[in-house]
Design a protein around this motif. Structure first.
Motif, PDB file in Angstrom:
ATOM      1  N   VAL A 211       0.845  -1.201   0.000  1.00 10.86           N
ATOM      2  CA  VAL A 211       0.000   0.000   0.000  1.00 10.86           C
ATOM      3  C   VAL A 211       0.878   1.248   0.000  1.00 10.86           C
ATOM      4  CG1 VAL A 211      -1.650   1.330   1.373  1.00 10.86           C
ATOM      5  CG2 VAL A 211      -1.970  -1.128   1.099  1.00 10.86           C
ATOM      6  N   ALA A 212       1.984   1.224   0.740  1.00 13.04           N
ATOM      7  CA  ALA A 212       2.897   2.366   0.761  1.00 13.04           C
ATOM      8  C   ALA A 212       3.461   2.643  -0.627  1.00 13.04           C
ATOM      9  CB  ALA A 212       4.039   2.100   1.750  1.00 13.04           C
ATOM     10  N   LYS A 213       3.735   1.593  -1.385  1.00 13.09           N
ATOM     11  CA  LYS A 213       4.232   1.772  -2.757  1.00 13.09           C
ATOM     12  C   LYS A 213       3.173   2.436  -3.629  1.00 13.09           C
ATOM     13  CE  LYS A 213       6.293  -0.753  -6.650  1.00 13.09           C
ATOM     14  NZ  LYS A 213       6.699  -2.101  -7.154  1.00 13.09           N
ATOM     15  N   ALA A 214       1.924   2.009  -3.475  1.00 14.29           N
ATOM     16  CA  ALA A 214       0.830   2.625  -4.233  1.00 14.29           C
ATOM     17  C   ALA A 214       0.658   4.088  -3.823  1.00 14.29           C
ATOM     18  CB  ALA A 214      -0.466   1.851  -4.001  1.00 14.29           C
ATOM     19  N   ILE A 215       0.777   4.359  -2.524  1.00 12.30           N
ATOM     20  CA  ILE A 215       0.660   5.732  -2.035  1.00 12.30           C
ATOM     21  C   ILE A 215       1.777   6.601  -2.599  1.00 12.30           C
ATOM     22  CG2 ILE A 215       0.976   7.137   0.057  1.00 12.30           C
ATOM     23  CD1 ILE A 215      -0.754   5.082   1.517  1.00 12.30           C
ATOM     24  N   ALA A 216       2.993   6.054  -2.664  1.00 13.11           N
ATOM     25  CA  ALA A 216       4.110   6.811  -3.235  1.00 13.11           C
ATOM     26  C   ALA A 216       3.814   7.196  -4.675  1.00 13.11           C
ATOM     27  CB  ALA A 216       5.396   5.986  -3.158  1.00 13.11           C
ATOM     28  N   TRP A 217       3.203   6.275  -5.428  1.00 13.18           N
ATOM     29  CA  TRP A 217       2.842   6.597  -6.819  1.00 13.18           C
ATOM     30  C   TRP A 217       1.771   7.690  -6.843  1.00 13.18           C
ATOM     31  CZ3 TRP A 217      -1.223   7.103 -10.059  1.00 13.18           C
ATOM     32  CH2 TRP A 217      -0.952   7.159 -11.417  1.00 13.18           C
ATOM     33  N   LEU A 218       0.772   7.574  -5.979  1.00 13.70           N
ATOM     34  CA  LEU A 218      -0.293   8.580  -5.944  1.00 13.70           C
ATOM     35  C   LEU A 218       0.261   9.953  -5.574  1.00 13.70           C
ATOM     36  CD1 LEU A 218      -3.157   6.585  -4.184  1.00 13.70           C
ATOM     37  CD2 LEU A 218      -3.208   7.495  -6.508  1.00 13.70           C
TER      38      LEU A 218
END
Length: 321
Positions: A211-218
């Motif tokens: 989820v942190a990786k997805a948040i970094a992309w967002l």
């Protein structure tokens, strides 16, 4: 609502509890020294922030927090993430596993007894290195995840945080000793009742880290159109599993998270760059100015023009501790 509100706790009779009270009082005095007035202040030690607030705020203040550890030395505050509210006071701590839009309310403070707190931004890579030592046989199973975890800080944690703040006046201590004390704090938190949740921050294949990786992309691409299926593919999860994990870790959906990022960035542009609402709206990816105004009003409580005037009139600092 998750609550640990210790601001009114009586002085404990046991030596350990009495020692904790004394450590919290010393930490509070140090924070007061390094926070010259109300607000949040970054320090010479990377990732360390201290804050002082001398009055209760009836309205929630919305801002963004990185993955972080927050410890209250005096007073009390509430942190809201999505539908979850976390309340904590003196000698308690809150851990946020990922970067999150939050709403802050100081719930116990006065000029004679202000809220005094410390925030330490967390480094997933350093946590990953320390987890191997604290959990050499691997992590126990995690049954339930949430956007934040609140618990009492023990004497060892408060003592270590106090020693970290004591490094600030001496550049040599801040450069050479502070990293060692930060490691001690992280190890003690990893060994605490919420340690397994902190440990997940450092595991590349954990649900939290995905989820942190997805948040970094967002956060890097908040102005772009986003498909949840593409985000799920980015972190190698099915769409349903990604939705479930994202909601558990952030207390909001990916689309709600993206909207919050856009609105926070629009506000930052208008406050710091004197950008008009129409231009800020386009900069953050909105197509419709009217939709932007409606979303902004619902999120921040007033239309962009009125909200920005209010912020310029106030001396409060946006980055609440």
């Amino acid at each position: 609502m998750r609550m640990l509100d210790n601001h009114a706790a009586p002085l404990a009779s046991g030596s350990a509890e009495g020692g904790l009270e004394a450590e919290a009082a010393q930490l509070a005095r140090l924070i007061y020294t390094h926070a010259p007035h109300d607000g949040s202040f970054s320090q010479r030690i990377p990732s360390l922030h201290v804050g002082r607030f001398s009055r209760i705020n009836t309205d929630y203040v919305k801002t963004l927090y990185l993955s972080s550890l927050l410890i209250a030395a005096q007073g009390a505050k509430a942190v809201t993430m999505g539908q979850e509210v976390y309340q904590f006071g003196r000698s308690s701590m809150l851990v946020l596993p990922v970067a999150l839009p939050v709403a802050i309310q100081i719930t116990h403070a006065s000029p004679s007894e202000p809220f005094l707190g410390v925030r330490l931004d967390l480094d997933p890579q350093r946590i990953a290195e320390l987890v191997l030592k604290v959990y050499p046989k691997g992590l126990p199973p995690v049954r339930q995840r949430s956007a934040g975890y609140v618990t009492n800080a023990d004497l060892g944690i408060v003592n270590a945080v106090r020693r970290l703040v004591e490094c600030l006046p001496n550049p040599g201590d801040a450069e050479l000793l502070a990293p060692l004390v930060v490691d001690e704090i992280l190890i003690r938190v990893l060994r605490s009742p919420i340690g397994v949740h902190v440990a997940e921050i450092g595991f590349a294949d954990s649900g939290v880290q995905r989820v942190a990786k997805a948040i970094a992309w967002l956060r890097a691409n908040f102005s772009h159109q986003m498909k949840v299926a593409d985000l799920a593919e980015l972190v190698h999860m099915s769409v349903s599993s990604f939705h479930e994990h994202f909601k558990a870790v952030t207390s909001m959906s990916p689309l709600q998270y993206q909207k919050a990022l856009r609105l926070h960035e629009a506000r930052r542009l208008m406050v710091s760059s004197s950008m008009d609402a129409s231009t800020a709206c386009q900069q953050v990816g909105y197509v419709s100015t009217s939709q932007f105004s409606r979303d902004y009003s619902r999120f921040f409580g007033s239309p962009p023009s009125r909200d920005i005037v209010r912020w310029h009139q106030q001396t409060q600092i946006l980055d609440y501790i």
